[in-house]
Write a protein that holds these residues in place. Structure first.
Motif, PDB file in Angstrom:
ATOM      1  N   MET A  82     -34.752 -23.025 -52.446  1.00 40.68           N
ATOM      2  CA  MET A  82     -35.908 -22.063 -51.765  1.00 40.68           C
ATOM      3  C   MET A  82     -35.495 -20.629 -52.003  1.00 40.68           C
ATOM      4  O   MET A  82     -34.509 -20.149 -52.192  1.00 40.68           O
ATOM      5  N   ALA A  83     -36.755 -19.843 -52.140  1.00 37.77           N
ATOM      6  CA  ALA A  83     -36.450 -18.422 -52.473  1.00 37.77           C
ATOM      7  C   ALA A  83     -37.676 -17.569 -51.855  1.00 37.77           C
ATOM      8  O   ALA A  83     -38.623 -18.289 -51.539  1.00 37.77           O
ATOM      9  N   THR A  84     -37.233 -16.552 -51.506  1.00 38.92           N
ATOM     10  CA  THR A  84     -38.230 -15.694 -50.556  1.00 38.92           C
ATOM     11  C   THR A  84     -39.201 -15.083 -51.573  1.00 38.92           C
ATOM     12  O   THR A  84     -38.813 -14.980 -52.966  1.00 38.92           O
ATOM     13  N   LEU A  85     -40.463 -14.555 -51.221  1.00 42.62           N
ATOM     14  CA  LEU A  85     -41.027 -13.895 -52.159  1.00 42.62           C
ATOM     15  C   LEU A  85     -40.761 -12.546 -52.684  1.00 42.62           C
ATOM     16  O   LEU A  85     -40.718 -12.205 -53.950  1.00 42.62           O
ATOM     17  N   ALA A  86     -39.874 -11.914 -51.867  1.00 38.58           N
ATOM     18  CA  ALA A  86     -38.910 -10.707 -52.322  1.00 38.58           C
ATOM     19  C   ALA A  86     -38.228 -11.122 -53.594  1.00 38.58           C
ATOM     20  O   ALA A  86     -37.895 -10.380 -54.458  1.00 38.58           O
ATOM     21  N   GLN A  87     -37.531 -12.271 -53.420  1.00 40.12           N
ATOM     22  CA  GLN A  87     -36.509 -12.573 -54.511  1.00 40.12           C
ATOM     23  C   GLN A  87     -37.362 -12.911 -55.755  1.00 40.12           C
ATOM     24  O   GLN A  87     -36.757 -12.742 -56.700  1.00 40.12           O
ATOM     25  N   LYS A  92     -40.340 -11.800 -56.897  1.00 41.55           N
ATOM     26  CA  LYS A  92     -40.926 -10.498 -57.173  1.00 41.55           C
ATOM     27  C   LYS A  92     -39.598  -9.791 -57.922  1.00 41.55           C
ATOM     28  O   LYS A  92     -39.793  -9.338 -59.119  1.00 41.55           O
ATOM     29  N   MET A  93     -38.392  -9.559 -57.434  1.00 46.76           N
ATOM     30  CA  MET A  93     -37.278  -8.875 -57.846  1.00 46.76           C
ATOM     31  C   MET A  93     -36.728  -9.745 -59.119  1.00 46.76           C
ATOM     32  O   MET A  93     -36.513  -8.948 -60.160  1.00 46.76           O
ATOM     33  N   GLY A  94     -37.014 -11.049 -59.141  1.00 46.39           N
ATOM     34  CA  GLY A  94     -36.366 -11.735 -60.460  1.00 46.39           C
ATOM     35  C   GLY A  94     -37.377 -11.463 -61.290  1.00 46.39           C
ATOM     36  O   GLY A  94     -37.041 -11.384 -62.675  1.00 46.39           O
ATOM     37  N   ALA A  95     -38.384 -11.608 -61.055  1.00 47.47           N
ATOM     38  CA  ALA A  95     -39.661 -11.717 -62.082  1.00 47.47           C
ATOM     39  C   ALA A  95     -39.700 -10.279 -63.037  1.00 47.47           C
ATOM     40  O   ALA A  95     -39.781 -10.103 -64.014  1.00 47.47           O
ATOM     41  N   ALA A  96     -39.467  -9.000 -61.801  1.00 50.48           N
ATOM     42  CA  ALA A  96     -39.502  -7.904 -62.335  1.00 50.48           C
ATOM     43  C   ALA A  96     -38.133  -7.505 -63.260  1.00 50.48           C
ATOM     44  O   ALA A  96     -38.380  -6.746 -64.391  1.00 50.48           O
ATOM     45  N   ALA A  97     -37.056  -8.064 -62.793  1.00 49.76           N
ATOM     46  CA  ALA A  97     -36.147  -8.054 -63.782  1.00 49.76           C
ATOM     47  C   ALA A  97     -36.033  -8.607 -65.134  1.00 49.76           C
ATOM     48  O   ALA A  97     -35.721  -8.200 -66.412  1.00 49.76           O
ATOM     49  N   ASN A 116     -32.757 -15.165 -63.141  1.00 50.60           N
ATOM     50  CA  ASN A 116     -33.031 -13.773 -62.395  1.00 50.60           C
ATOM     51  C   ASN A 116     -33.386 -13.944 -60.816  1.00 50.60           C
ATOM     52  O   ASN A 116     -32.889 -13.291 -60.286  1.00 50.60           O
ATOM     53  N   ILE A 117     -34.181 -15.017 -60.752  1.00 53.41           N
ATOM     54  CA  ILE A 117     -34.847 -15.056 -59.400  1.00 53.41           C
ATOM     55  C   ILE A 117     -33.651 -15.518 -58.240  1.00 53.41           C
ATOM     56  O   ILE A 117     -33.409 -14.961 -57.348  1.00 53.41           O
ATOM     57  N   LYS A 118     -32.699 -16.604 -59.068  1.00 48.89           N
ATOM     58  CA  LYS A 118     -31.697 -16.999 -58.230  1.00 48.89           C
ATOM     59  C   LYS A 118     -30.183 -16.013 -58.197  1.00 48.89           C
ATOM     60  O   LYS A 118     -29.958 -16.082 -57.003  1.00 48.89           O
ATOM     61  N   GLY A 119     -30.373 -15.072 -59.018  1.00 50.56           N
ATOM     62  CA  GLY A 119     -29.220 -14.117 -58.761  1.00 50.56           C
ATOM     63  C   GLY A 119     -29.644 -12.890 -58.009  1.00 50.56           C
ATOM     64  O   GLY A 119     -28.778 -11.939 -57.763  1.00 50.56           O
ATOM     65  N   VAL A 120     -30.964 -12.869 -57.491  1.00 51.35           N
ATOM     66  CA  VAL A 120     -31.402 -11.743 -56.620  1.00 51.35           C
ATOM     67  C   VAL A 120     -31.249 -12.256 -55.173  1.00 51.35           C
ATOM     68  O   VAL A 120     -31.757 -13.205 -54.855  1.00 51.35           O
ATOM     69  N   SER A 121     -30.561 -11.484 -54.432  1.00 50.71           N
ATOM     70  CA  SER A 121     -30.655 -11.621 -52.989  1.00 50.71           C
ATOM     71  C   SER A 121     -31.456 -10.704 -52.069  1.00 50.71           C
ATOM     72  O   SER A 121     -31.400  -9.533 -52.428  1.00 50.71           O
ATOM     73  N   ALA A 122     -32.110 -11.212 -51.173  1.00 54.34           N
ATOM     74  CA  ALA A 122     -33.082 -10.354 -50.727  1.00 54.34           C
ATOM     75  C   ALA A 122     -32.740 -10.143 -49.139  1.00 54.34           C
ATOM     76  O   ALA A 122     -31.857 -11.016 -48.473  1.00 54.34           O
TER      77      ALA A 122
END
Length: 114
Positions: free
Chosen positions: A1-6, A8-13, A108-114
Motif C-alpha cells: 500500500m502507498a499513500t497518495l503523497a507517495q 504523487k512524489m514517485g510519479a513526479a520523480a 519511484n513510488i516505493k522508494g519515496v516515504s511520506a
C-alpha cells in the motif's frame, strides 16, 4: 500500500527523470508547469476517484485512502508485457511507454516515504 503523497512524489520523480529531463526548449518549461499543476490538483481528483463505483469495486483504495500500488503494478506490468504503447502529448509530442517504464514508476513510488 502507498499513500497518495507517495504516489504523487514517485510519479513526479519518474516524470522529471524520464520525460522532462529529455525535453529541450520551451516545451521543457511547459511540461514542468503542467506536471506541477496536475500534481497540485491531484488531491481533489483523488477524492473524486475514491467515490467512483468502479474504483470501489476494484478495491484499489482502502477506507484509509491508501492505494494498493502492488496490485496496480502487477496488472500494469502484465499489460505492458503485451508491448509498448504510444500516445501524443499536446505541445510535447509522441510519448512511448513500455514494461521498463512500469518498473521505474513503481520503484519511484516505493522508494519515496511520506
Amino acid at each position: 500500500m502507498a499513500t497518495l503523497a507517495q504516489v504523487k512524489m514517485g510519479a513526479a520523480a519518474y516524470i522529471e527523470q524520464e520525460i522532462i529531463a529529455k525535453i529541450d526548449g520551451w516545451q521543457k518549461w511547459v511540461a514542468g508547469a503542467a506536471v506541477s499543476m496536475a500534481l497540485n490538483r491531484a488531491d481533489g481528483i483523488f477524492d473524486i476517484l475514491k467515490q467512483n463505483p468502479a474504483i470501489k469495486l476494484l478495491g484499489v483504495i482502502d477506507d484509509s485512502g491508501n492505494i494498493d500500488i502492488e496490485a496496480l503494478y502487477t496488472e500494469f506490468k502484465r499489460q505492458a508485457q503485451r508491448g509498448p504503447i504510444s500516445f501524443d502529448v499536446p505541445m510535447i509530442g509522441k510519448l512511448t511507454l513500455n514494461e521498463s517504464d512500469v518498473d521505474k514508476i513503481y520503484a519511484n513510488i516505493k522508494g519515496v516515504s511520506a
